[in-house]
Design a protein around this motif. Structure first.
Motif, PDB file in Angstrom:
ATOM      1  N   MET A 159     -12.192   1.118  -7.724  1.00 47.01           N
ATOM      2  CA  MET A 159     -12.308   2.185  -6.733  1.00 47.01           C
ATOM      3  C   MET A 159     -13.492   1.891  -5.815  1.00 47.01           C
ATOM      4  O   MET A 159     -14.518   1.385  -6.259  1.00 47.01           O
TER       5      MET A 159
ATOM      6  N   LEU B 201      -2.833   9.308  -9.353  1.00 48.86           N
ATOM      7  CA  LEU B 201      -3.509   8.686 -10.495  1.00 48.86           C
ATOM      8  C   LEU B 201      -2.925   9.123 -11.833  1.00 48.86           C
ATOM      9  O   LEU B 201      -3.084   8.429 -12.840  1.00 48.86           O
TER      10      LEU B 201
ATOM     11  N   LEU C 204      -8.667   2.861  -3.366  1.00 45.86           N
ATOM     12  CA  LEU C 204      -8.287   2.353  -4.687  1.00 45.86           C
ATOM     13  C   LEU C 204      -7.524   1.053  -4.529  1.00 45.86           C
ATOM     14  O   LEU C 204      -6.638   0.931  -3.674  1.00 45.86           O
ATOM     15  N   THR C 205      -7.862   0.070  -5.360  1.00 40.79           N
ATOM     16  CA  THR C 205      -7.166  -1.213  -5.387  1.00 40.79           C
ATOM     17  C   THR C 205      -6.781  -1.525  -6.832  1.00 40.79           C
ATOM     18  O   THR C 205      -7.595  -1.380  -7.746  1.00 40.79           O
ATOM     19  N   ILE C 206      -5.533  -1.957  -7.029  1.00 35.99           N
ATOM     20  CA  ILE C 206      -5.038  -2.274  -8.374  1.00 35.99           C
ATOM     21  C   ILE C 206      -4.322  -3.625  -8.342  1.00 35.99           C
ATOM     22  O   ILE C 206      -3.373  -3.813  -7.578  1.00 35.99           O
TER      23      ILE C 206
ATOM     24  N   THR D 290       0.850  -1.192   0.000  1.00 35.24           N
ATOM     25  CA  THR D 290       0.000   0.000   0.000  1.00 35.24           C
ATOM     26  C   THR D 290       0.884   1.240   0.000  1.00 35.24           C
ATOM     27  O   THR D 290       1.976   1.246   0.568  1.00 35.24           O
TER      28      THR D 290
ATOM     29  N   ASN E  91      -4.794   6.764  -1.245  1.00 32.23           N
ATOM     30  CA  ASN E  91      -4.193   5.618  -0.576  1.00 32.23           C
ATOM     31  C   ASN E  91      -4.614   4.366  -1.345  1.00 32.23           C
ATOM     32  O   ASN E  91      -5.808   4.097  -1.501  1.00 32.23           O
ATOM     33  N   THR E  92      -3.640   3.621  -1.828  1.00 33.54           N
ATOM     34  CA  THR E  92      -3.912   2.552  -2.791  1.00 33.54           C
ATOM     35  C   THR E  92      -3.296   1.245  -2.344  1.00 33.54           C
ATOM     36  O   THR E  92      -2.159   1.206  -1.856  1.00 33.54           O
ATOM     37  N   CYS E  93      -4.046   0.178  -2.540  1.00 32.78           N
ATOM     38  CA  CYS E  93      -3.538  -1.173  -2.311  1.00 32.78           C
ATOM     39  C   CYS E  93      -3.206  -1.796  -3.663  1.00 32.78           C
ATOM     40  O   CYS E  93      -4.082  -1.908  -4.541  1.00 32.78           O
TER      41      CYS E  93
ATOM     42  N   GLN F  71      -9.651   0.422   1.340  1.00 29.39           N
ATOM     43  CA  GLN F  71      -8.832   1.427   0.668  1.00 29.39           C
ATOM     44  C   GLN F  71      -9.648   2.106  -0.434  1.00 29.39           C
ATOM     45  O   GLN F  71     -10.494   1.464  -1.073  1.00 29.39           O
TER      46      GLN F  71
ATOM     47  N   VAL G 117      -8.430  -2.482 -12.072  1.00 30.34           N
ATOM     48  CA  VAL G 117      -8.580  -1.310 -11.203  1.00 30.34           C
ATOM     49  C   VAL G 117      -9.983  -1.281 -10.615  1.00 30.34           C
ATOM     50  O   VAL G 117     -10.978  -1.426 -11.335  1.00 30.34           O
TER      51      VAL G 117
END
Length: 361
Positions: free
Chosen positions: A333, A50, A115-117, A45, A78-80, A113, A331
């Protein structure tokens, strides 16, 4: 038997020794928090902008909108990330089927989170087995059903070692390109090339390791993308790891280190991972081009099947005879409105794919 022939893959999509992933987990880049989950899934994370991989056209359009400077910060979330920045492809556990992987991600990432990618998922990669490729296609299909947006990713350059000599490889190119490359390769005469195995006693020298790290940073700072700056501790880990079958190609000129290239032998491939340059010397010796052909020669001498040359500089690598295979990012959100907006703009994040289509057409 060659060491790389005997090695066992512990993950679906694994193209490099597991020691590199272990080093990433133990020594993540600054601002990253990394782990291997109880299901065997590597993830990290971090705060993610973006616009990091967006096309310049999109960045320019957004910058022209009213109040851009005020709301620009909202584009950093904050992205996982499922995966690691040190592996070519996302490594997935054999023990989990696609639906189970996605259920875990929904419960532990998407619900927690913004956003997760799922990053760098291969698309029918010639470097993988049919079973790995089938798994990836099933994961993509299942993720789309669950609302993920599939964004085509970067171009991974690779060269099949289907030639008997570098001269035979060069003969496939146009006369003008071949002549230009040969001219640049003449600078190799001014270099002394040394190949060190990771774990070599030379890497006990902290001053030498620090010099290598500074040359890595020199390349990182001049890169167009600044996402994951690996730490000195990470490099100390991989350079002193004798079990990962790494090769550090050192390029010396009159006792001065002009640059290096860290590669790994794995599953009968030479995997190119990291480079470092002294920019006062490297350009004088066309080190980027020289190292490319040194790596091809080494792959030939070791009887390897392919050379995997990484993600950056696809146009230059195409001119050097590389083939390409692509990935996608899945992706999701947490906010449904933002997810719909991202779906509309997602094609602005596919620059490598658009470059390749224009090149082919």
């Amino acid at each position: 038997m060659l060491k790389q022939e005997a090695e066992h893959k512990n993950y679906i999509n694994q193209l490099e020794p597991e020691g590199i992933l272990s080093a990433f987990i133990a020594h993540p880049p600054e601002g990253f928090r990394s782990q291997i989950t109880e299901t065997g899934l590597p993830l990290f994370t971090t705060q993610f902008d973006l616009l990091t991989t967006a096309e310049p056209a999109l960045r320019q359009r957004l910058a022209a909108l009213p109040g851009y400077r005020r709301w620009r910060k909202w584009l950093t979330l904050n992205t996982c990330f499922i995966g690691a920045t040190t592996s070519e492809y996302v490594c997935l556990p054999y023990s989990q089927q696609p639906e189970a992987v996605l259920r875990w991600i929904e419960a532990h990432c998407i619900n927690k989170q913004p956003l997760t990618i799922i990053k760098d998922l291969p698309l029918r990669s010639p470097l993988l087995s049919p079973s790995d490729n089938d798994y990836n296609l099933r994961l993509i299909a299942a993720a789309r059903r669950r609302g993920f947006v599939c964004v085509e990713g970067q171009a991974l350059a690779w060269v099949p070692i289907d030639f008997a000599s570098v001269d035979e490889f060069l003969a496939r190119m146009s006369h003008s390109r071949r002549r230009n490359i040969r001219r640049k390769l003449r600078s190799r005469d001014g270099l002394n090339i040394e190949v060190l195995k990771t774990g070599d006693v030379r890497f006990q020298d902290s001053v030498f390791r620090a010099q290598l790290y500074q040359q890595y940073l020199a390349v990182w700072h001049q890169s167009e993308l600044h996402f994951d700056r690996l730490s000195a501790n990470f490099f100390d880990h991989v350079l002193t790891d004798a079990d990962s079958d790494g090769r550090l190609f050192c390029y010396w000129h009159q006792g001065e280190l002009a640059g290096f290239n860290l590669c790994y032998l794995y599953q009968r491939r030479l995997i190119d991972k990291y480079i470092g340059f002294d920019y006062a010397l490297a350009p004088k010796f066309n080190l980027y081009f020289v190292s490319w052909f040194v790596n091809l020669e080494y792959a030939l001498s070791e009887g390897l099947q392919s050379y995997v040359a990484g993600w950056t500089d696809p146009e230059v690598k195409a001119s050097l005879g590389a083939s390409f295979t692509f990935t996608c990012h899945l992706v999701r959100m947490r906010n449904p409105l933002l997810q719909r907006i991202f779906r509309y703009f997602s094609h602005y994040f596919e620059s490598d794919t658009q470059w390749y289509r224009q090149r082919v057409l």
